[in-house]
Enzyme design. Structure first.
Site, short mmCIF file in Angstrom:
data_model
loop_
_atom_site.label_atom_id
_atom_site.label_comp_id
_atom_site.label_asym_id
_atom_site.label_seq_id
_atom_site.Cartn_x
_atom_site.Cartn_y
_atom_site.Cartn_z
N GLY A 38 0.80 -1.23 0.00
CA GLY A 38 0.00 0.00 0.00
C GLY A 38 0.83 1.27 0.00
O GLY A 38 2.03 1.26 -0.33
N CYS A 40 1.86 3.05 2.52
CA CYS A 40 2.90 3.08 3.55
C CYS A 40 4.24 2.55 3.02
O CYS A 40 5.26 3.21 3.12
CB CYS A 40 2.44 2.28 4.76
SG CYS A 40 3.70 2.06 6.00
N LYS A 49 11.12 7.34 5.32
CA LYS A 49 12.10 7.07 6.38
C LYS A 49 13.49 6.85 5.81
O LYS A 49 14.49 7.21 6.43
CB LYS A 49 11.67 5.87 7.22
CG LYS A 49 11.05 6.24 8.55
CD LYS A 49 9.63 6.70 8.50
CE LYS A 49 9.32 8.12 8.22
NZ LYS A 49 7.91 8.40 8.00
N ILE A 180 3.30 15.21 7.15
CA ILE A 180 3.97 15.00 5.86
C ILE A 180 4.83 16.22 5.49
O ILE A 180 5.99 16.09 5.11
CB ILE A 180 2.92 14.73 4.75
CG1 ILE A 180 2.26 13.38 5.01
CG2 ILE A 180 3.57 14.77 3.36
CD1 ILE A 180 1.23 12.97 3.99
N ALA A 266 0.72 19.40 1.13
CA ALA A 266 0.58 18.41 2.22
C ALA A 266 -0.50 18.87 3.17
O ALA A 266 -0.25 19.18 4.32
CB ALA A 266 1.93 18.25 2.93
N GLY A 268 -3.36 17.23 4.00
CA GLY A 268 -4.23 16.18 4.50
C GLY A 268 -4.54 15.12 3.46
O GLY A 268 -4.18 15.25 2.28
N ASP A 309 -7.49 3.75 6.98
CA ASP A 309 -7.77 5.14 6.58
C ASP A 309 -9.16 5.30 5.94
O ASP A 309 -9.66 6.41 5.83
CB ASP A 309 -6.73 5.62 5.56
CG ASP A 309 -5.38 5.91 6.20
OD1 ASP A 309 -5.21 5.61 7.40
OD2 ASP A 309 -4.49 6.44 5.49
N HIS A 441 21.26 2.66 32.63
CA HIS A 441 22.07 3.86 32.46
C HIS A 441 23.31 3.52 31.66
O HIS A 441 23.95 2.52 31.96
CB HIS A 441 22.47 4.41 33.84
CG HIS A 441 23.37 5.60 33.74
ND1 HIS A 441 22.88 6.84 33.39
CD2 HIS A 441 24.70 5.74 33.92
CE1 HIS A 441 23.89 7.70 33.37
NE2 HIS A 441 25.01 7.05 33.69
P1 NAI Z 1 -2.21 16.93 8.28
O1 NAI Z 1 -3.67 16.90 8.44
O2 NAI Z 1 -1.33 16.30 9.31
O3 NAI Z 1 -1.71 18.44 8.09
C1 NAI Z 1 -2.21 19.27 7.07
C2 NAI Z 1 -1.95 20.72 7.42
O4 NAI Z 1 -2.29 21.52 6.30
C3 NAI Z 1 -2.78 21.22 8.58
O5 NAI Z 1 -1.92 21.80 9.52
C4 NAI Z 1 -3.74 22.23 7.94
O6 NAI Z 1 -4.08 23.28 8.81
C5 NAI Z 1 -2.92 22.73 6.74
N1 NAI Z 1 -3.71 23.30 5.64
C6 NAI Z 1 -4.87 22.84 5.12
N2 NAI Z 1 -5.29 23.63 4.11
C7 NAI Z 1 -4.39 24.65 3.98
C8 NAI Z 1 -4.26 25.78 3.13
N3 NAI Z 1 -5.15 26.06 2.17
N4 NAI Z 1 -3.19 26.62 3.29
C9 NAI Z 1 -2.28 26.36 4.25
N5 NAI Z 1 -2.34 25.29 5.08
C10 NAI Z 1 -3.37 24.44 4.95
O7 NAI Z 1 -1.96 16.27 6.83
P2 NAI Z 1 -0.68 15.65 6.14
O8 NAI Z 1 0.58 16.14 6.74
O9 NAI Z 1 -0.92 15.84 4.69
O10 NAI Z 1 -0.80 14.11 6.50
C11 NAI Z 1 -1.94 13.36 6.08
C12 NAI Z 1 -2.18 12.18 6.99
O11 NAI Z 1 -1.14 11.23 6.86
C13 NAI Z 1 -2.26 12.61 8.43
O12 NAI Z 1 -3.40 12.01 9.01
C14 NAI Z 1 -1.01 12.05 9.03
O13 NAI Z 1 -1.21 11.65 10.37
C15 NAI Z 1 -0.67 10.86 8.14
N6 NAI Z 1 0.76 10.67 8.12
C16 NAI Z 1 1.38 10.20 9.23
C17 NAI Z 1 2.75 10.08 9.28
C18 NAI Z 1 3.39 9.61 10.53
O14 NAI Z 1 2.69 9.07 11.37
N7 NAI Z 1 4.68 9.81 10.72
C19 NAI Z 1 3.60 10.41 8.14
C20 NAI Z 1 2.85 10.92 7.04
C21 NAI Z 1 1.49 11.02 7.04
#
Ligand code: NAI
Length: 462
Positions: A38, A40, A49, A180, A266, A268, A309, A441
């Site tokens: 998928g 991931c 990573k 992201i 990025a 969402g 998801d 430690h």
């Molecule tokens: P996110 O939902 O974490 O962040 C998106 C950001 O974009 C938010 O802060 C939002 O306020 C901002 N935004 C939205 N529209 C905007 C606009 N028009 N102008 C400026 N800013 C705007 O989404 P992201 O980072 O794309 O990740 C998607 C999903 O993938 C999330 O649910 C995340 O948890 C998951 N993911 C998890 C990872 C991990 O656990 N390490 C790694 C990559 C993704």
């Protein structure tokens, strides 16, 4: 006739299939990508990573080698080679799942599935029969109004395009300061790009503990990332080898623009359920487009389940995996369960950021009395020896019962450290239980214990 057909071979789907096979079910998995795993494994967690690791190594060579007496290291970046290291990492893992499918006698049904009716899954011209169906089709990047992503052109890209740019950009605008944006923004900043993150809210990483948000933004700024906060991006256009975004500042509605080699969108992700025929099947959806499920991941159509998801909840691979295992147990007549209160979240930047349970803001809701034990990594010998003394562990416990409510870590190996707190929370442990547990430690894990001590009689090294 299959006992179970899983649609989608991401972390939710493939884990579900393996557990179901282990429980004695005859299982098929429909996957249309060329490789299992998928988003991931193919274009998400795993390739990012690899790039985070490689770019962190470069950072170490440039920033810290000489401090340790490792002189005259001259490290150049061969982007093509870094990309093939990334591809090898991905392939090693996707092939591993193929092996696990064979080992567990799971059929990989290659192609894209539709569900013409309950008990039937159509792939190409073939209709497969299944007593149960699990939808594990994941998510895809959400579209942003006014912005057209073109990963092939490589100038306005989403996370998939950003993992495979033709070259390292000199400048990058990241729209969205979520997980992201910050992970990939970090990668390119370390590789030398000038990175500007444009975020709609006034804080980064929405939903995280407020104190961590502030500390994290400060550290990223120190690493060279710039932030434009409170800015709504309205358009993006690629022209003459450059991409330009326009945005409006929320505070005064003033219009601005920024130009860079690459724009990463990025903002969402959204559930990916298109083409499955769920409408015609009569599957009830939530108003945000997720598949609606009950406590046992059953949809409104008998024999059809959904996980990961595609259903509400945090979009995290490990949440999908847990649901995959649990729904397999349910289908096999056992008792699958996921404790949604104890799902860790990790951002794999340097330093890493990890959390589980309630934030300080959430814990205080309703006037609950809480205790906060905080310990800075500056007081941890191992972290300091590795130039990773920035950040802290923040443990939140109930003010009366001392039961652990949440933990927030920003610092070295935060993504690993968080799990001792997860285990403690699963057992309903108190902060004192953690504080009384001997920690070796010198390890960075001592910082977690010190935070627990700080909830009681006080940390030793602070
Ligand atoms: P996110 O939902 O974490 O962040 C998106 C950001 O974009 C938010 O802060 C939002 O306020 C901002 N935004 C939205 N529209 C905007 C606009 N028009 N102008 C400026 N800013 C705007 O989404 P992201 O980072 O794309 O990740 C998607 C999903 O993938 C999330 O649910 C995340 O948890 C998951 N993911 C998890 C990872 C991990 O656990 N390490 C790694 C990559 C993704």
């Amino acid at each position: 006739m299959y006992d179970l057909i899983v649609i989608g071979a991401g972390p939710g789907g493939y884990v579900c299939a393996i557990r179901a096979a282990q429980l004695g079910l005859k299982v098929g998995v429909v996957e249309g990508r060329e490789a299992l795993g998928g988003t991931c494994l193919n274009v998400g967690c795993i390739p990012s990573k690899a790039l985070l690791h490689a770019s962190h190594m470069l950072h170490e060579a440039h920033e810290n080698f000489e401090k340790m007496g490792l002189m005259n290291a001259h490290v150049d970046v061969d982007w093509t080679k870094m990309q093939s290291y990334k591809a090898d990492t991905v392939q090693g893992n996707t092939k591993g799942i193929e092996f696990l499918f064979k080992k567990n006698k799971i059929d990989w049904i290659k192609g894209w599935a539709t569900i013409p009716e309950a008990g039937k899954v159509k792939v190409g011209d073939t209709v497969h029969e299944a007593k149960n169906i699990v939808i594990a089709t994941g998510s895809s990047p959400a579209a942003l109004k006014g912005v057209t992503v073109d990963n092939d052109a490589g100038m306005i890209v989403d996370s998939t395009g950003a993992l495979a740019l033709a070259q390292i950009p000199k400048s990058m605008v990241v729209i969205g300061a979520g997980v992201i944006g910050l992970e990939l923004g970090s990668v390119y900043a370390r590789l030398g790009a000038e990175v500007t993150v444009v975020e709609y809210l006034d804080v980064i990483t929405p939903g995280m503990d407020g104190e961590v948000q502030k500390a994290f933004q400060k550290m990223l700024t120190k690493q060279g990332l710039s932030f434009v906060m409170g800015a709504a991006v309205q358009s993006a256009e690629a022209k003459d080898g450059q991409a330009t975004i326009t945005y409006a500042l929320k505070k005064d509605d003033s219009a601005h623009s920024l130009t860079a080699d690459v724009v990463l969108v990025a903002t969402g992700r959204r559930p990916h359920v298109d083409g499955l025929g769920l409408d015609a099947l009569g599957v009830t959806m939530t108003d945000r487009g997720f598949v609606k499920v009950d406590d046992h991941w059953a949809t409104s159509v008998k024999g059809v389940y959904a996980i990961g998801d595609a259903v509400p909840g945090p979009m995290l691979a490990h949440k999908a995996e847990d649901e995959g295992m649990a729904v397999a147990e349910v289908i096999a007549g056992k008792h699958g369960h996921v404790n949604y209160a104890v799902i860790p979240g990790v951002i794999y930047t340097t330093p890493e950021v990890a959390n589980v349970g309630l934030t300080e803001e959430q814990a205080k809701e309703g006037g609950r009395k809480i205790k906060i034990g905080k310990f800075p990594f500056m007081g941890n010998a191992r972290a300091k020896a590795q130039f990773l003394g920035e950040g802290f562990v923040k443990l939140i416990a109930d003010g009366e019962t001392d039961r652990i409510l949440g933990c927030h870590i920003i610092g070295p190996s935060a993504g690993d450290l968080i799990h001792e707190v997860c285990v403690a929370m699963e057992f309903g442990a108190s902060a004192e239980d953690l504080a009384l547990t001997c920690h070796a430690h010198p390890t960075v894990s001592e910082a977690v214990r010190e935070a627990a001590l700080a909830c009681g009689g006080g940390a030793i090294h602070a």
